[in-house]
Design a protein around this motif. Structure first.
Motif, short mmCIF file in Angstrom:
data_model
loop_
_atom_site.label_atom_id
_atom_site.label_comp_id
_atom_site.label_asym_id
_atom_site.label_seq_id
_atom_site.Cartn_x
_atom_site.Cartn_y
_atom_site.Cartn_z
N LEU A 487 -24.72 -14.44 78.72
CA LEU A 487 -23.60 -14.58 77.79
C LEU A 487 -24.08 -15.19 76.48
O LEU A 487 -23.67 -14.75 75.39
CB LEU A 487 -22.51 -15.47 78.41
N ALA A 488 -24.95 -16.21 76.57
CA ALA A 488 -25.45 -16.87 75.37
C ALA A 488 -26.24 -15.91 74.49
O ALA A 488 -26.08 -15.88 73.26
CB ALA A 488 -26.30 -18.07 75.75
N ALA A 489 -27.09 -15.11 75.09
CA ALA A 489 -27.90 -14.14 74.34
C ALA A 489 -27.00 -13.12 73.64
O ALA A 489 -27.23 -12.77 72.47
CB ALA A 489 -28.88 -13.44 75.28
N PHE A 490 -25.99 -12.65 74.34
CA PHE A 490 -25.09 -11.66 73.75
C PHE A 490 -24.29 -12.26 72.60
O PHE A 490 -24.10 -11.62 71.55
CB PHE A 490 -24.14 -11.11 74.82
N ALA A 491 -23.79 -13.51 72.79
CA ALA A 491 -23.01 -14.17 71.74
C ALA A 491 -23.84 -14.34 70.48
O ALA A 491 -23.36 -14.12 69.36
CB ALA A 491 -22.50 -15.53 72.23
N LEU A 492 -25.10 -14.74 70.63
CA LEU A 492 -25.97 -14.93 69.47
C LEU A 492 -26.24 -13.59 68.78
O LEU A 492 -26.27 -13.51 67.54
CB LEU A 492 -27.27 -15.59 69.91
N VAL A 517 -15.21 -14.10 62.70
CA VAL A 517 -15.70 -13.64 63.99
C VAL A 517 -17.14 -14.11 64.21
O VAL A 517 -17.51 -14.52 65.32
CB VAL A 517 -15.60 -12.11 64.10
N HIS A 518 -17.95 -14.05 63.15
CA HIS A 518 -19.32 -14.58 63.25
C HIS A 518 -19.30 -16.03 63.70
O HIS A 518 -20.05 -16.43 64.60
CB HIS A 518 -20.02 -14.46 61.89
N ARG A 519 -18.44 -16.82 63.10
CA ARG A 519 -18.35 -18.24 63.43
C ARG A 519 -17.89 -18.42 64.88
O ARG A 519 -18.38 -19.31 65.60
CB ARG A 519 -17.37 -18.93 62.47
N ALA A 520 -16.97 -17.57 65.33
CA ALA A 520 -16.48 -17.66 66.71
C ALA A 520 -17.62 -17.42 67.70
O ALA A 520 -17.78 -18.16 68.67
CB ALA A 520 -15.35 -16.65 66.93
N TYR A 521 -18.39 -16.38 67.44
CA TYR A 521 -19.53 -16.08 68.32
C TYR A 521 -20.56 -17.22 68.30
O TYR A 521 -21.12 -17.59 69.34
CB TYR A 521 -20.20 -14.78 67.91
N PHE A 522 -20.81 -17.77 67.12
CA PHE A 522 -21.79 -18.84 67.00
C PHE A 522 -21.34 -20.08 67.78
O PHE A 522 -22.15 -20.73 68.46
CB PHE A 522 -22.01 -19.20 65.52
N LEU A 523 -20.04 -20.41 67.70
CA LEU A 523 -19.53 -21.56 68.44
C LEU A 523 -19.59 -21.31 69.95
O LEU A 523 -19.85 -22.24 70.73
CB LEU A 523 -18.09 -21.86 68.00
N ILE A 524 -19.33 -20.06 70.36
CA ILE A 524 -19.47 -19.72 71.78
C ILE A 524 -20.91 -19.91 72.23
O ILE A 524 -21.18 -20.47 73.30
CB ILE A 524 -19.00 -18.26 72.04
N TRP A 525 -21.86 -19.46 71.39
CA TRP A 525 -23.29 -19.62 71.72
C TRP A 525 -23.65 -21.09 71.85
O TRP A 525 -24.34 -21.49 72.80
CB TRP A 525 -24.14 -18.96 70.63
N GLN A 526 -23.16 -21.91 70.93
CA GLN A 526 -23.43 -23.34 71.00
C GLN A 526 -22.87 -23.94 72.29
O GLN A 526 -23.52 -24.76 72.94
CB GLN A 526 -22.83 -24.05 69.79
#
Length: 541
Positions: A487-492, A517-526
């Motif tokens: 999940l982390a790899a995909f979010a990044l 949306v970019h920010r949402a994915y980045f926060l998910i990755w974090q």
């Protein structure tokens, strides 16, 4: 549900908006300040969910099931023409609210329901406030609306006014709910709300829309009207879901892929209806409201269980014939009294009776309580409640904060004071710039895409809806059940893609959405990169 309670803010976003209101109140006009006071009251109130749908769609039956008490009238009558708000109270009672602001307190009927006749001139009634000592209502106020279609003009007007223009302030002093100020000619001087201001701060914050087998064009129009009335916002998958009620009436042979199974047919049909109603709703779920109401609200008794046990003892060929239709079931000559069969039919319908018989035959010693739970499971109510939890309750902080900001903006726009408008606008921009306010940016982006205000390619629209409409990370990424590293790899990866899209190829409007949306994915990755912890703060694998 865990959305919010009386006088308790739903979370950090609602707290930030409440603080903004407190700071601005001394800097704005008396009328705008009164509007802010109403916004503050609503921020501390339970999430307001309107149940809407066509006439005879089973809305009130579903309301009773959700509350867990048979209190809303389900037969066509005087009360079904009125909007009724079910909310928590320390004493069970009914308040009839008149259009001139007067109230009249009434007791519930002997059967525990709202009286079929109120004993007043219904043309002078605005709506009904029903207070119940019910745990569910501590976290969610349920608004039962008149069925759409075949309604008189007065009923339509009352619904529109309550959801979009009339006051919704509670009259319950002992429950800590302050009344909304009356609008009059001296509103500006008295610091009270005029009609324009009240329109900006009232309305349900979420919508549960009830459909049956056929979704019509006017269902989509009505849904758009209801969602547009929610807290002066154009709503979408963030705060609207639909249910396919009366799922047991669907003929399996009429639905391709049903394989002769009623529930599978309902699930397939609900999926098709979800495609038709998106992006107005997050999902469409099948449910059998009558079965849910009987099993959840105390309508199913041990006497009913014993009657079903007698039905299960009938010969297969006899029972199969009786279950062909309601008329045959009640008129067939057998040892079970016709009145008993009528009662079972009224509570469970043929599908519920069939499911109960199957459960009894599979487990002859099943208790009445276990049989009731089996029927509740068969109703689909648990799935509806679970989706309400995900779409509404888990997002109550964001939904309420976004609705409050929309109301604050509308109040400032209605003030007519350019300096006041600018002051409010600047304060909101400062709030939205804070990292914790990203959820509001995401809700705003989702609303823009869902409403068509920002045109996106179909695949990107689906991705925005998925990321913004779900509270669980796996669902947000479209990878339910995947491992955290995956999940982390995909979010990044997606964060990088949306950042590139924002800079190269996107229109200005698309670019604003893409950055969110970019920010949402980045926060998910974090979030995924941080060690996973249990409820005691211990790191778990």
């Amino acid at each position: 549900m865990t959305a919010t309670g009386h006088g308790r803010l739903a979370g950090p976003l609602s707290t930030s908006v409440a603080n903004l209101c407190h700071r601005l109140q001394p800097q704005v006009s008396a009328r705008t300040a009164a509007g802010f006071a109403e916004v503050l009251r609503r921020l501390g109130a339970p999430l307001q969910v309107a149940v809407a749908g066509r006439i005879k769609s089973g809305k009130s039956t579903l309301v009773n099931a959700l509350i867990g008490r048979r209190v809303a009238p389900t037969d066509i009558g005087e009360c079904t023409r009125l909007v009724t708000r079910f909310q928590y109270g320390t004493v069970d009672r009914i308040e009839v609210v008149f259009t001139d602001g007067r109230t009249q307190v009434l007791p519930f009927a002997a059967d525990g329901m709202i009286p079929a006749e109120l004993g007043v001139n219904i043309e002078e009634v605005s709506h009904i406030e029903a207070y119940l000592t019910n745990a569910v209502l501590q976290h969610m106020t349920v608004i039962d609306t008149p069925g759409l279609g075949s309604l008189d003009a007065a009923s339509v007007s009352r619904t529109e006014q309550l959801l979009g223009a009339a006051k919704q302030g509670s009259k319950d002093g002992q429950d800590g709910q302050g009344a909304t100020a009356e609008a009059d000619g001296g509103a500006e001087e008295a610091g009270e709300l005029d009609d324009t201001s009240r329109n900006a701060v009232t309305g349900a914050e979420a919508v549960l829309y009830v459909v049956t087998q056929g979704v019509r064009a006017d269902d989509q129009q009505a849904l758009a009207a209801f969602t547009a009335a929610t807290a002066s916002r154009e709503a979408g998958p963030v705060n609207a879901i639909a249910v396919l009620n009366k799922a047991d009436t669907i003929a399996p042979e009429s639905v391709e892929g049903a394989e002769g199974d009623v529930w599978k047919a309902a699930t397939v049909l609900a999926g098709k209806q979800a495609a038709m109603l998106r992006p107005r709703v997050a999902d469409v779920l099948p449910v059998i409201g009558l079965l849910a109401e009987s099993a959840e609200s105390g309508g199913f008794t041990s006497a009913d269980a014993e009657a079903l046990r007698q039905v299960s003892e009938l010969a297969d060929e006899v029972l199969d014939t009786m279950l062909i239709s309601a008329d045959i079931f009640t008129s067939w000559d057998c040892e079970i009294p016709a009145g008993t069969r009528v009662r079972l039919l009224e509570k469970l319908d043929l599908y519920g009776i069939r499911r109960a018989v199957q459960a009894i035959r599979a487990e002859p010693r099943i208790t009445a309580g276990a049989l009731r739970r089996s029927l509740l499971d068969a109703s689909g109510l648990a799935e509806v409640r679970g989706r309400l939890e995900v779409v509404f309750a888990a997002r109550a902080d964001g939904i309420k904060a976004a609705a409050a900001l929309a109301s604050i903006t509308a109040l400032a726009q209605a003030s007519g004071d350019q300096a006041e408008r600018q002051r409010v606008h600047d304060a909101i921009e400062v709030l939205l710039a804070k990292p914790e306010a990203h959820q509001l940016r995401l809700l705003e982006a989702l609303t823009l895409v869902a409403s068509g205000a920002v045109d996106m390619p179909e695949d990107l629209t689906e991705e925005v809806l998925r990321v913004g409409s779900n509270a669980e990370i796996g669902a947000q990424l479209g990878m339910p059940g995947a491992a955290r590293p995956e999940l982390a790899a995909f979010a990044l990866e997606r964060a990088g893609w949306w950042r590139s899209f924002a800079s190269f190829g996107a229109t200005p409007a698309q670019s604003r959405v893409a950055h969110v949306v970019h920010r949402a994915y980045f926060l998910i990755w974090q979030q995924l990169r941080e060690p996973k912890k249990d409820s005691h703060g211990r790191v778990v694998s």
